[in-house]
Write an enzyme that holds these catalytic residues in place. Structure first.
Site, PDB file in Angstrom:
ATOM      1  N   HIS A 128      39.556  42.949  39.674  1.00 43.93           N
ATOM      2  CA  HIS A 128      39.036  43.184  38.205  1.00 43.93           C
ATOM      3  C   HIS A 128      39.907  42.304  37.205  1.00 43.93           C
ATOM      4  CE1 HIS A 128      36.127  46.394  38.721  1.00 43.93           C
ATOM      5  NE2 HIS A 128      36.564  46.566  40.015  1.00 43.93           N
ATOM      6  N   ASP A 140      40.722  49.193  42.999  1.00 45.17           N
ATOM      7  CA  ASP A 140      39.377  49.640  43.297  1.00 45.17           C
ATOM      8  C   ASP A 140      38.772  48.083  43.512  1.00 45.17           C
ATOM      9  OD1 ASP A 140      39.318  49.195  40.603  1.00 45.17           O
ATOM     10  OD2 ASP A 140      37.109  49.914  40.625  1.00 45.17           O
ATOM     11  N   GLU A 141      37.544  48.261  44.455  1.00 40.98           N
ATOM     12  CA  GLU A 141      36.745  47.108  44.595  1.00 40.98           C
ATOM     13  C   GLU A 141      37.581  45.813  44.818  1.00 40.98           C
ATOM     14  OE1 GLU A 141      32.818  48.662  42.357  1.00 40.98           O
ATOM     15  OE2 GLU A 141      34.327  47.918  41.203  1.00 40.98           O
ATOM     16  N   VAL A 142      38.404  45.692  45.677  1.00 37.15           N
ATOM     17  CA  VAL A 142      39.023  44.429  46.171  1.00 37.15           C
ATOM     18  C   VAL A 142      38.154  43.964  46.867  1.00 37.15           C
ATOM     19  CG1 VAL A 142      41.092  43.318  47.090  1.00 37.15           C
ATOM     20  CG2 VAL A 142      41.431  45.531  45.741  1.00 37.15           C
TER      21      VAL A 142
END
Length: 337
Positions: free
Chosen positions: A71, A122-124
């Site tokens: 992100h 998150d969401e790597v």
């Protein structure tokens, strides 16, 4: 309005892949090149401290989130050597990345007075690192990141993936935020970590508004359907936990992301649904007689009353029922039999 509802933590997801609005004195180019508008759509240190002080005088803690290593696409606008523009991730293999973090994090964390610092995680997208040892890289990044955070006297908070998907051994004082589904809470507390729960299947407030991609008329939100006040009230944050395990759940959070929210509609999306979550968090999932709380007529009556009180105070809290139902109390199905 949070203080009226006895909600005492504002988790401020203040940056993301699409914009870096926080003005850094060490790295002013972050907001100059990474904010939507470098003059109007920014937060200066003074702005942040005004928000922090305003909240604290009302009994509300402000916990910032600077999400990393994913992100971070907005950082690539000024730091393409360490943040990959296509994927929007910091590069954990470069020494320059850690030089950047060692200078930036002490500065931006000092803008906030609270002892907690949400480090994201998150969401790597590990596909970016497939040619290398991705497990080793993410472990290296998080170890360095948390060391910096702790050196500033802060306690890190992370999204659940670092524990449940990447299986990292984090410092045991780390707070883990569960968001994907409510069953993950037990998995995390069994590993000895404290939890803040905000399950996407119960407490995500931006679900059910449809997809926001213009060329996808059949699109839906990832967490459909819309989370009604009844659904929110029915969530038990300590479901299937022993009394000892339940002590590890230190709080809960309703989440409102801003893909389809702005000052024109966010109050309706927040209230009074968030009020339903506040009662569960403060009063617990069971009443004084030990009965499981359910979204019954008594709760609805209180919520309707409270909704009208907020409206009288100028808050655009959305209606829960047609006015006839509120006035007569005769809209539940068993009343019509």
């Amino acid at each position: 309005v949070m203080s009226w509802n006895k909600m005492n933590v504002f988790h401020w997801h203040i940056v993301d892949a699409t914009s870096w609005p926080v003005v850094s004195e060490k790295y002013p180019e972050l907001s100059e090149k990474g904010a939507y508008d470098s003059k109007k759509m920014i937060y200066t240190k003074r702005d942040i401290r005004i928000v922090d002080e305003y909240a604290r005088t009302r009994g509300i803690r402000v916990i910032p989130e600077f999400d990393m290593p994913g992100h971070t696409h907005a950082i690539a606008a000024s730091k393409p050597e360490i943040a990959e523009p296509p994927s929007g991730q910091l590069n954990p293999a470069l020494p320059e990345t850690y030089t950047f973090l060692n200078e930036l994090i002490p500065e931006i964390s000092s803008y906030f007075t609270d002892k907690f610092y949400h480090a994201g995680g998150d969401e790597v997208n590990l596909k970016c690192w497939k040619s290398l040892n991705e497990k080793s890289l993410i472990d290296k990044f998080i170890t360095n990141l948390y060391s910096i955070i702790k050196n500033e006297g802060k306690i890190p908070i992370t999204w659940q993936e670092m524990i449940t998907e990447h299986n990292l051994e984090l410092p045991k004082d780390t707070i883990v935020q569960v968001w994907k589904n409510h069953m993950t809470v037990k998995e995390v507390v069994e590993k000895g970590y404290r939890v803040v729960t905000g399950s996407g299947d119960y407490w995500y407030l931006d679900c059910g508004y449809g997809g926001w991609l213009g060329n996808k008329p059949s699109g839906v939100s990832w967490c459909d359907p819309y989370k009604t006040w009844q659904k929110i009230y029915s969530y038990n944050p300590i479901n299937e936990l022993s009394d000892e395990e339940a002590k590890f759940v230190i709080g809960g959070e309703v989440l409102l992301w801003s893909e389809q929210s702005d000052p024109t509609n966010y109050e309706q999306q927040l209230w009074p649904r968030s009020s339903a979550a506040a009662e569960i968090l403060w009063s617990g999932p069971e009443d004084v007689n030990g009965n499981r709380r359910t979204p019954d007529k008594d709760v609805l009556k209180r919520l309707n009353d409270w909704r009208f009180r907020m409206v009288e105070r100028g808050i655009r809290a959305e209606p829960l029922q047609p006015l006839w139902c509120v006035r007569t109390g005769r809209c539940d199905m068993h009343d019509l039999a």
